[in-house]
Design a protein around this motif. Structure first.
Motif, PDB file in Angstrom:
ATOM      1  N   CYS A   1       0.852  -1.189   0.000  1.00  0.00           N
ATOM      2  CA  CYS A   1       0.000   0.000   0.000  1.00  0.00           C
ATOM      3  C   CYS A   1       0.884   1.234   0.000  1.00  0.00           C
ATOM      4  CB  CYS A   1      -0.931   0.005   1.214  1.00  0.00           C
ATOM      5  SG  CYS A   1      -0.067   0.116   2.802  1.00  0.00           S
TER       6      CYS A   1
ATOM      7  N   GLN B   1       1.741   4.934   1.690  1.00  0.00           N
ATOM      8  CA  GLN B   1       1.625   5.556   3.004  1.00  0.00           C
ATOM      9  C   GLN B   1       0.447   6.517   3.064  1.00  0.00           C
ATOM     10  OE1 GLN B   1       3.143   4.981   5.812  1.00  0.00           O
ATOM     11  NE2 GLN B   1       2.196   6.650   6.952  1.00  0.00           N
TER      12      GLN B   1
ATOM     13  N   VAL C   1      -2.775   4.677   4.124  1.00  0.00           N
ATOM     14  CA  VAL C   1      -2.879   3.946   5.386  1.00  0.00           C
ATOM     15  C   VAL C   1      -3.903   4.590   6.324  1.00  0.00           C
ATOM     16  CG1 VAL C   1      -1.661   3.241   7.476  1.00  0.00           C
ATOM     17  CG2 VAL C   1      -0.555   2.996   5.238  1.00  0.00           C
TER      18      VAL C   1
ATOM     19  N   GLN D   1      -7.574   3.015   7.635  1.00  0.00           N
ATOM     20  CA  GLN D   1      -7.871   2.794   9.042  1.00  0.00           C
ATOM     21  C   GLN D   1      -9.061   3.637   9.494  1.00  0.00           C
ATOM     22  OE1 GLN D   1      -4.007   3.429  10.888  1.00  0.00           O
ATOM     23  NE2 GLN D   1      -3.446   1.272  10.596  1.00  0.00           N
TER      24      GLN D   1
ATOM     25  N   ALA E   1      -7.606  -2.340   7.540  1.00  0.00           N
ATOM     26  CA  ALA E   1      -6.169  -2.425   7.834  1.00  0.00           C
ATOM     27  C   ALA E   1      -5.859  -2.290   9.322  1.00  0.00           C
ATOM     28  CB  ALA E   1      -5.394  -1.372   7.030  1.00  0.00           C
TER      29      ALA E   1
ATOM     30  N   VAL F   1       5.050  -1.008   2.512  1.00  0.00           N
ATOM     31  CA  VAL F   1       4.519   0.352   2.477  1.00  0.00           C
ATOM     32  C   VAL F   1       5.458   1.233   1.662  1.00  0.00           C
ATOM     33  CG1 VAL F   1       3.766   2.337   3.830  1.00  0.00           C
ATOM     34  CG2 VAL F   1       3.454   0.009   4.736  1.00  0.00           C
TER      35      VAL F   1
END
Length: 305
Positions: A189, A191, A194, A198, A203, A213
């Protein structure tokens, strides 16, 4: 001939998106059984067929469910390992809603299967032969199936991050190619994605130990890449796992351009909506030798050790 495991293989880990601890055991099954999941933590009807028409979710993973509401998510890496090892029959017992992510690839599944050993069964393998091209596309993504003598995967990705960029790889999946070339390639994925994932409840179990990442021209995960083109290899791994939901090995060339779980499932639905585009065939020795997993054995463990 069809194959199953010589005995049960257990895995313990965490779900990538749910963050929940999970125990899973892959059990041998009789010839003709296929691949089924059973939610061991649920009462009543908890069996789910690992099949394209049971897919209910494709957001960053593939999720299947039955009519009673039993669900299992993130099945693609496990399905790829089963297909890549040539295992046609297995019952997967799991005590949670998501397959453990382990290291983010199929490597530990493959290791477990090959160490336990595979058992040949007294039944011929059936395969799905693609007879004419089938294509789906949306928003710059495209996936297609074309007639071929065995399974071939041709995939291209294109990311703005310089550490990924444009990558393309084409691979015939016979003679253990999956185990040697793709099995250890991890999910990845950016950064920038991320926090968004979430915030959307995804994740929650993701770490630098189970995902690569990227940030611009940098690889943030300790140890860097396992392959220079690990991202496209992982996309090919995902594609094999999603194609395994056809219910039988495919004799076809799969081409993916920026495709993901949703596009591959749409492609299978499009294929099976056109009865003249495919046929079910019995695999003689020559055809069986071109299937993913043909000839795979303990000697191939070095590739995923």
């Amino acid at each position: 001939m069809q194959r199953t495991l010589k005995g049960p293989v257990g895995f313990v880990g965490t779900g990538l998106h749910s963050g929940r601890a999970v125990r899973m055991t892959v059990q041998p099954a009789s010839a003709g059984y296929g691949i089924w999941f059973r939610r061991a933590d649920l009462p009543g009807d908890a069996l789910i067929a690992a099949r394209w028409d049971q897919v209910v979710g494709t957001t960053l993973c593939t999720e299947i469910a039955n009519g009673a509401g039993a669900r299992v998510a993130t099945i693609e890496h496990l399905m790829a390992a089963l297909a890549g090892c040539g295992i046609q029959n297995a019952l997967i017992e799991i005590d949670g809603p998501e397959v453990p992510i382990l290291d983010g690839s199929s490597a530990r599944f493959v290791q477990g299967f090959l160490k336990r050993g595979l058992r040949e069964q007294q039944a011929e393998v059936m395969a799905i032969r693609v007879l004419e091209p089938v294509t789906v596309s949306q928003d710059g993504a495209k996936a297609s199936l074309h007639p071929a003598e065995g399974l071939e995967i041709d995939f291209a990705i294109d990311f703005v991050d310089a550490a990924i960029g444009r990558q393309q790889k084409r691979l015939r999946m016979a003679n253990g190619a999956f185990v040697r070339e793709l099995a250890d390639s991890r999910t990845f994925c950016r950064q920038a994605d991320v926090e968004r994932m979430q915030a959307n409840g995804l994740a929650r179990g993701g770490t630098m130990a189970n995902a690569v990442v990227f940030d611009g021209d940098r690889v943030l995960s300790p140890g860097g890449l396992r392959h220079r083109d690990e991202p496209v290899r992982h996309k090919m791994l995902d594609a094999l796992g999603d194609l395994a939901l056809a219910g039988a090995p495919l004799l076809a060339r799969y081409r993916g351009e920026r495709a993901g779980h949703a596009m591959t499932n749409r492609l299978l639905r499009a294929l099976f909506a056109r009865p003249g585009a495919w046929e079910l065939v019995t695999c003689g020795a020559g055809v069986a030798a071109r299937l993913p997993g043909a000839g795979v054995g303990r000697a191939d463990l070095a590739a995923v050790a």
